[in-house]
Design an enzyme around this catalytic site. Structure first.
Site, PDB file in Angstrom:
ATOM      1  N   CYS A  17       0.824  -1.200   0.000  1.00 52.29           N
ATOM      2  CA  CYS A  17       0.000   0.000   0.000  1.00 52.29           C
ATOM      3  C   CYS A  17       0.861   1.254   0.000  1.00 52.29           C
ATOM      4  CB  CYS A  17      -0.899   0.033   1.238  1.00 52.29           C
ATOM      5  SG  CYS A  17      -1.802  -1.488   1.492  1.00 52.29           S
ATOM      6  N   ILE A 102      -1.417  -0.981  -5.761  1.00 49.33           N
ATOM      7  CA  ILE A 102      -2.802  -1.098  -5.347  1.00 49.33           C
ATOM      8  C   ILE A 102      -2.893  -2.437  -4.623  1.00 49.33           C
ATOM      9  CG2 ILE A 102      -3.446  -2.068  -7.600  1.00 49.33           C
ATOM     10  CD1 ILE A 102      -6.238  -0.906  -7.225  1.00 49.33           C
ATOM     11  N   SER A 103      -3.452  -2.444  -3.453  1.00 44.96           N
ATOM     12  CA  SER A 103      -3.442  -3.628  -2.609  1.00 44.96           C
ATOM     13  C   SER A 103      -4.179  -4.815  -3.229  1.00 44.96           C
ATOM     14  CB  SER A 103      -4.084  -3.319  -1.255  1.00 44.96           C
ATOM     15  OG  SER A 103      -3.259  -2.500  -0.490  1.00 44.96           O
ATOM     16  N   GLN A 104      -3.825  -6.000  -2.788  1.00 47.08           N
ATOM     17  CA  GLN A 104      -4.533  -7.220  -3.125  1.00 47.08           C
ATOM     18  C   GLN A 104      -5.990  -7.061  -2.694  1.00 47.08           C
ATOM     19  OE1 GLN A 104      -2.822 -10.550  -1.148  1.00 47.08           O
ATOM     20  NE2 GLN A 104      -4.395 -12.005  -1.811  1.00 47.08           N
TER      21      GLN A 104
END
Length: 253
Positions: A17, A102-104
């Site tokens: 992030c 962009i996060s999982q």
């Protein structure tokens, strides 16, 4: 799950992030004023893929129906570079500008589920990044405030979210400082990993509110929920191991 009591104010599965600013507002031209809450559904591009992603996250253990509905309605492919669009609805982190990610999706859903959001609650997101998490929060009728330390990410997230019909308040600034002028917050969500919880952010929690944050060093962190039970007393609980990028102080123009 471990739980312990913390009596002082000073005191992420795979995810990456970045730290950044946002809050749901009615008026595009009043981004830095406290807004009335408004949520506008995103365009239905790739809706089928987004809903399949939500179903996958449900199979992986996400149970909050509102979180799953939000994931199923946000067009994740519009938060990444077009060259990566084929990977947008896979459960994996992806690179964005300025060396960030962009996060999982599972991590986004997991953190959001831990917030236990109620409609209209005021949420501070530390780390706007692409703006995807802010869109998910807006879909859930939250009154969203978000702060981003990297100016380029802040500006792109602002443009992207507004084009999609989301109108959160975006702020460019140091996440460690938070947004004291808008405090207190019902919930605080941190999308990068501090080694220790920033005291200034704890100060911005309302009594009875809580913070979701990955805490630890570069080798890994514990997803942590910190509940403020009184003026100077906090309860901390841990919810598994994750890997986030470190939370950084200051801003980058």
């Amino acid at each position: 799950m471990k739980t312990r009591i913390i009596n002082s104010l000073s005191f992420i599965l795979l995810a990456f992030c970045c730290a950044g600013p946002v809050a749901c507002a009615n008026n595009k031209n009043k981004q830095n004023e406290r807004p009335e809450n408004q949520v506008v559904s995103a365009p239905q591009n790739n809706t089928g893929e987004a809903k399949k992603l939500a179903e996958e996250l449900k199979r992986k253990g996400i149970t909050d129906k509102k979180v799953l509905a939000a994931i199923g309605n946000v067009p994740r492919h519009l938060f990444i570079d077009k060259s990566l669009a084929e990977y947008a609805y896979r459960d994996r982190p992806l690179p964005i500008e300025k060396g960030q990610t962009i996060s999982q999706p599972y991590t986004v859903a997991f953190q959001t589920e831990l917030l236990r959001l109620k409609p209209g609650e005021k949420v501070l997101e530390v780390g706007t990044g692409s703006g995807y998490q802010a869109a998910v929060l807006c879909e859930m009728d939250a009154d969203v405030y978000s702060i981003e330390r990297v100016q380029e990410l802040y500006l792109k997230a602002k443009e992207r979210l507004n084009k999609l019909g989301y109108h959160p308040n975006l702020f460019f600034g140091d996440g460690y400082e938070g947004l004291p002028q808008y405090a207190p917050f019902d919930k605080i969500l941190i999308t990068a990993a501090p080694e220790k919880i920033p005291g200034k952010l704890l100060d911005q929690l309302k009594i009875g509110g809580w913070m979701v944050v990955p805490v630890g060093g570069r080798q890994g962190q514990k997803m942590t929920v910190i509940k403020r039970v009184s003026e100077d007393k906090f309860r901390e609980s841990e919810y598994g191991d994750f890997i986030f990028v470190p939370m950084q102080q200051g801003t980058e123009e």
